[in-house]
Motif scaffolding. Structure first.
Motif, PDB file in Angstrom:
ATOM      1  N   MET A  31     -18.716  23.141  40.853  1.00 38.66           N
ATOM      2  CA  MET A  31     -19.752  24.046  40.077  1.00 38.66           C
ATOM      3  C   MET A  31     -19.341  23.796  38.427  1.00 38.66           C
ATOM      4  O   MET A  31     -18.077  23.311  38.179  1.00 38.66           O
ATOM      5  CB  MET A  31     -19.880  25.289  40.614  1.00 38.66           C
ATOM      6  CG  MET A  31     -18.341  26.134  40.625  1.00 38.66           C
ATOM      7  SD  MET A  31     -18.409  27.657  41.341  1.00 38.66           S
ATOM      8  CE  MET A  31     -18.634  27.208  43.081  1.00 38.66           C
ATOM      9  N   ALA A  32     -20.227  24.408  37.801  1.00 36.67           N
ATOM     10  CA  ALA A  32     -19.925  24.472  36.441  1.00 36.67           C
ATOM     11  C   ALA A  32     -18.797  25.538  36.160  1.00 36.67           C
ATOM     12  O   ALA A  32     -18.909  26.568  36.748  1.00 36.67           O
ATOM     13  CB  ALA A  32     -21.116  24.834  35.600  1.00 36.67           C
ATOM     14  N   ARG A  33     -18.193  25.341  35.069  1.00 33.31           N
ATOM     15  CA  ARG A  33     -17.143  26.580  34.930  1.00 33.31           C
ATOM     16  C   ARG A  33     -17.677  27.838  34.591  1.00 33.31           C
ATOM     17  O   ARG A  33     -17.053  28.906  35.120  1.00 33.31           O
ATOM     18  CB  ARG A  33     -16.330  26.326  33.451  1.00 33.31           C
ATOM     19  CG  ARG A  33     -15.200  27.167  33.397  1.00 33.31           C
ATOM     20  CD  ARG A  33     -14.454  27.119  31.892  1.00 33.31           C
ATOM     21  NE  ARG A  33     -15.498  27.743  30.946  1.00 33.31           N
ATOM     22  CZ  ARG A  33     -15.811  28.860  30.779  1.00 33.31           C
ATOM     23  NH1 ARG A  33     -15.308  29.850  31.639  1.00 33.31           N
ATOM     24  NH2 ARG A  33     -16.722  29.391  29.897  1.00 33.31           N
ATOM     25  N   SER A  34     -18.893  27.937  34.003  1.00 32.30           N
ATOM     26  CA  SER A  34     -19.646  29.182  33.827  1.00 32.30           C
ATOM     27  C   SER A  34     -20.005  29.653  35.012  1.00 32.30           C
ATOM     28  O   SER A  34     -19.682  31.086  35.533  1.00 32.30           O
ATOM     29  CB  SER A  34     -20.647  29.195  32.995  1.00 32.30           C
ATOM     30  OG  SER A  34     -21.724  28.071  33.423  1.00 32.30           O
ATOM     31  N   ILE A  48     -20.379  26.644  51.583  1.00 32.59           N
ATOM     32  CA  ILE A  48     -19.009  26.492  52.261  1.00 32.59           C
ATOM     33  C   ILE A  48     -18.798  25.197  51.580  1.00 32.59           C
ATOM     34  O   ILE A  48     -17.491  24.703  51.442  1.00 32.59           O
ATOM     35  CB  ILE A  48     -19.465  25.907  53.802  1.00 32.59           C
ATOM     36  CG1 ILE A  48     -19.641  27.253  54.540  1.00 32.59           C
ATOM     37  CG2 ILE A  48     -18.341  25.280  54.759  1.00 32.59           C
ATOM     38  CD1 ILE A  48     -19.879  27.122  56.072  1.00 32.59           C
ATOM     39  N   THR A  49     -19.586  24.080  51.255  1.00 30.74           N
ATOM     40  CA  THR A  49     -18.961  22.732  50.875  1.00 30.74           C
ATOM     41  C   THR A  49     -18.298  23.129  49.499  1.00 30.74           C
ATOM     42  O   THR A  49     -17.320  22.670  49.197  1.00 30.74           O
ATOM     43  CB  THR A  49     -20.152  21.954  50.361  1.00 30.74           C
ATOM     44  OG1 THR A  49     -20.788  21.717  51.617  1.00 30.74           O
ATOM     45  CG2 THR A  49     -19.950  20.655  49.636  1.00 30.74           C
ATOM     46  N   LYS A  50     -18.977  23.875  48.499  1.00 32.63           N
ATOM     47  CA  LYS A  50     -18.274  24.278  47.229  1.00 32.63           C
ATOM     48  C   LYS A  50     -17.048  25.194  47.444  1.00 32.63           C
ATOM     49  O   LYS A  50     -15.706  24.872  46.738  1.00 32.63           O
ATOM     50  CB  LYS A  50     -19.149  25.004  46.417  1.00 32.63           C
ATOM     51  CG  LYS A  50     -20.369  24.353  45.950  1.00 32.63           C
ATOM     52  CD  LYS A  50     -21.281  25.247  44.922  1.00 32.63           C
ATOM     53  CE  LYS A  50     -22.383  24.258  44.475  1.00 32.63           C
ATOM     54  NZ  LYS A  50     -22.332  23.224  44.134  1.00 32.63           N
ATOM     55  N   TYR A  51     -17.042  25.943  48.652  1.00 36.80           N
ATOM     56  CA  TYR A  51     -15.699  26.634  48.952  1.00 36.80           C
ATOM     57  C   TYR A  51     -14.498  25.806  49.219  1.00 36.80           C
ATOM     58  O   TYR A  51     -13.218  25.842  48.657  1.00 36.80           O
ATOM     59  CB  TYR A  51     -15.905  27.409  49.970  1.00 36.80           C
ATOM     60  CG  TYR A  51     -14.754  28.180  50.941  1.00 36.80           C
ATOM     61  CD1 TYR A  51     -13.974  29.160  50.274  1.00 36.80           C
ATOM     62  CD2 TYR A  51     -14.351  27.631  52.164  1.00 36.80           C
ATOM     63  CE1 TYR A  51     -13.154  29.671  51.083  1.00 36.80           C
ATOM     64  CE2 TYR A  51     -13.223  28.040  52.746  1.00 36.80           C
ATOM     65  CZ  TYR A  51     -12.516  29.329  52.070  1.00 36.80           C
ATOM     66  OH  TYR A  51     -11.478  29.484  52.882  1.00 36.80           O
ATOM     67  N   PHE A  52     -14.550  24.682  50.085  1.00 35.41           N
ATOM     68  CA  PHE A  52     -13.668  23.852  50.365  1.00 35.41           C
ATOM     69  C   PHE A  52     -13.194  22.953  49.142  1.00 35.41           C
ATOM     70  O   PHE A  52     -12.299  22.485  49.156  1.00 35.41           O
ATOM     71  CB  PHE A  52     -14.153  22.909  51.494  1.00 35.41           C
ATOM     72  CG  PHE A  52     -13.929  23.442  52.938  1.00 35.41           C
ATOM     73  CD1 PHE A  52     -12.671  23.780  53.512  1.00 35.41           C
ATOM     74  CD2 PHE A  52     -14.951  23.910  53.502  1.00 35.41           C
ATOM     75  CE1 PHE A  52     -12.482  24.522  54.682  1.00 35.41           C
ATOM     76  CE2 PHE A  52     -14.959  24.694  54.675  1.00 35.41           C
ATOM     77  CZ  PHE A  52     -13.710  24.847  55.376  1.00 35.41           C
ATOM     78  N   GLN A  53     -14.267  22.549  48.270  1.00 36.88           N
ATOM     79  CA  GLN A  53     -14.023  21.713  47.203  1.00 36.88           C
ATOM     80  C   GLN A  53     -12.902  22.573  46.285  1.00 36.88           C
ATOM     81  O   GLN A  53     -12.113  22.142  45.746  1.00 36.88           O
ATOM     82  CB  GLN A  53     -15.164  21.220  46.318  1.00 36.88           C
ATOM     83  CG  GLN A  53     -14.944  20.451  45.276  1.00 36.88           C
ATOM     84  CD  GLN A  53     -14.243  19.143  45.497  1.00 36.88           C
ATOM     85  OE1 GLN A  53     -14.817  18.358  46.227  1.00 36.88           O
ATOM     86  NE2 GLN A  53     -13.185  18.888  44.965  1.00 36.88           N
ATOM     87  N   ILE A  54     -13.095  23.865  45.990  1.00 36.78           N
ATOM     88  CA  ILE A  54     -12.381  24.564  45.272  1.00 36.78           C
ATOM     89  C   ILE A  54     -11.036  24.766  45.701  1.00 36.78           C
ATOM     90  O   ILE A  54     -10.087  24.735  45.143  1.00 36.78           O
ATOM     91  CB  ILE A  54     -13.021  26.205  45.280  1.00 36.78           C
ATOM     92  CG1 ILE A  54     -14.325  26.032  44.184  1.00 36.78           C
ATOM     93  CG2 ILE A  54     -11.859  26.997  44.449  1.00 36.78           C
ATOM     94  CD1 ILE A  54     -15.237  27.340  44.228  1.00 36.78           C
ATOM     95  N   LEU A  55     -11.074  24.935  47.046  1.00 37.74           N
ATOM     96  CA  LEU A  55      -9.647  24.988  47.916  1.00 37.74           C
ATOM     97  C   LEU A  55      -8.861  23.656  47.515  1.00 37.74           C
ATOM     98  O   LEU A  55      -7.640  23.589  47.300  1.00 37.74           O
ATOM     99  CB  LEU A  55     -10.007  25.265  49.246  1.00 37.74           C
ATOM    100  CG  LEU A  55      -9.964  26.615  49.619  1.00 37.74           C
ATOM    101  CD1 LEU A  55     -10.189  26.782  51.251  1.00 37.74           C
ATOM    102  CD2 LEU A  55      -8.973  27.504  49.536  1.00 37.74           C
TER     103      LEU A  55
END
Length: 302
Positions: A31-34, A48-55
């Protein structure tokens, strides 16, 4: 899109800061930093997709994060699964009773196939421990097999469940389960847990073949397991398979020097790692399989 139900932003922020990572670095490809800033303040919840990418950007697995989130403790189903894994090395009656009680309490509030299977497995092992009667214990194990047998594919949890009840079934069923399990495990060659399961299934398959007097095939499987055990540095298993190879060679009418050499080699290895309880169990196995003359020689030598 599916979103995470709980807010973890503040914990992600703490982990990120402890690792010295910037928001820009952790948010990349997710996602964007903001937008990530809003996530850390718990203003938004990621998919969930973004959650795993952040992890992934935090160099952390979901299992580790969940453990940290629970204040470095296992809770609920995670605690049950951990206890279940300990059953492979510690299945005394008190342990089994405790796990059974934990699963029973969990099932009072949750519907869960795997936890239900663990409950049945505990019932099977407890019944066997109390009665020493497979016919009384087997119906509980069969409930687990009835569910899993209908699945087109087995994953690690199903493979672990089955490994705990393999010996409750007749040879044909146990043999089928072992062979299919080893095939399924080939897909998981980079997983540590899968390696442990492959070793366990291979050892169990050798025992099944020995019990069915299929000694030539048992010998072939023993040689394969010896190579794998050496490769993975699993000396406890290596010691056991050395002893079993000696027993198998005896059944194949090989020379006494060769057979006793393998058995002695196995006991020497287990003595070196001071696994005295396993040595005692293997002595019983030798007594079970070998003729009186050879038994006396082997037991005296250990």
């Amino acid at each position: 899109m599916t979103h995470i139900r709980q807010s973890f932003g503040k914990e992600f922020k703490k982990i990120r800061e402890n690792k010295g990572y910037t928001q820009q670095y952790v948010a990349k490809e997710a996602m964007a930093r903001s937008t990530y800033t809003k996530f850390e303040s718990d203003s938004i919840v990621p998919t969930i997709t973004k959650y795993f990418q952040i992890l992934n950007n935090l160099d952390m697995t979901h299992e580790e994060f969940n453990y940290i989130h629970n204040h470095y403790q296992l809770k609920g189903k995670d605690a049950i699964l951990y206890q279940f894994k300990t059953m492979a090395v510690n299945n005394d009656l008190n342990t089994l009773m405790n796990i059974r009680e934990t699963t029973k309490n969990y099932l009072n509030e949750h519907e869960d196939n795997v936890v239900q299977d663990i409950f049945y497995i505990c019932d099977a092992l407890i019944t066997l421990s109390k009665t020493n009667d497979l016919s009384q214990a087997a119906p509980y194990a069969e409930k687990v097999w009835h569910r899993i047998a209908q699945l087109d594919k087995w994953y690690l949890i199903e493979l672990r469940l089955l490994n705990n009840i393999l010996f409750f079934f007749n040879f044909d069923t146990s043999h089928f389960i072992s062979k299919r399990a080893l095939i399924e495990l080939e897909h998981y060659k980079h997983f540590h847990e899968a390696i442990e399961l492959k070793l366990a299934y291979s050892m169990n398959l050798i025992y099944l073949l020995m019990e069915n007097h299929n000694y030539q095939q048992a010998l072939e499987k023993s040689d394969s397991l010896i190579r794998l055990s050496k490769e993975k540095g699993r000396y406890r298993i290596l010691g056991v398979v050395y002893v079993r190879k000696g027993i198998i060679l005896t059944k194949l009418k090989k020379s006494t020097t060769e057979t006793e050499g393998w058995i002695q080699k196995g006991f020497n290895l287990l003595e070196a790692i001071e696994d005295l309880s396993l040595i005692e169990e293997l002595k019983k196995e030798v007594l079970y399989y070998m003729n009186a003359h050879t038994k006396d020689l082997i037991i005296k030598s250990t």
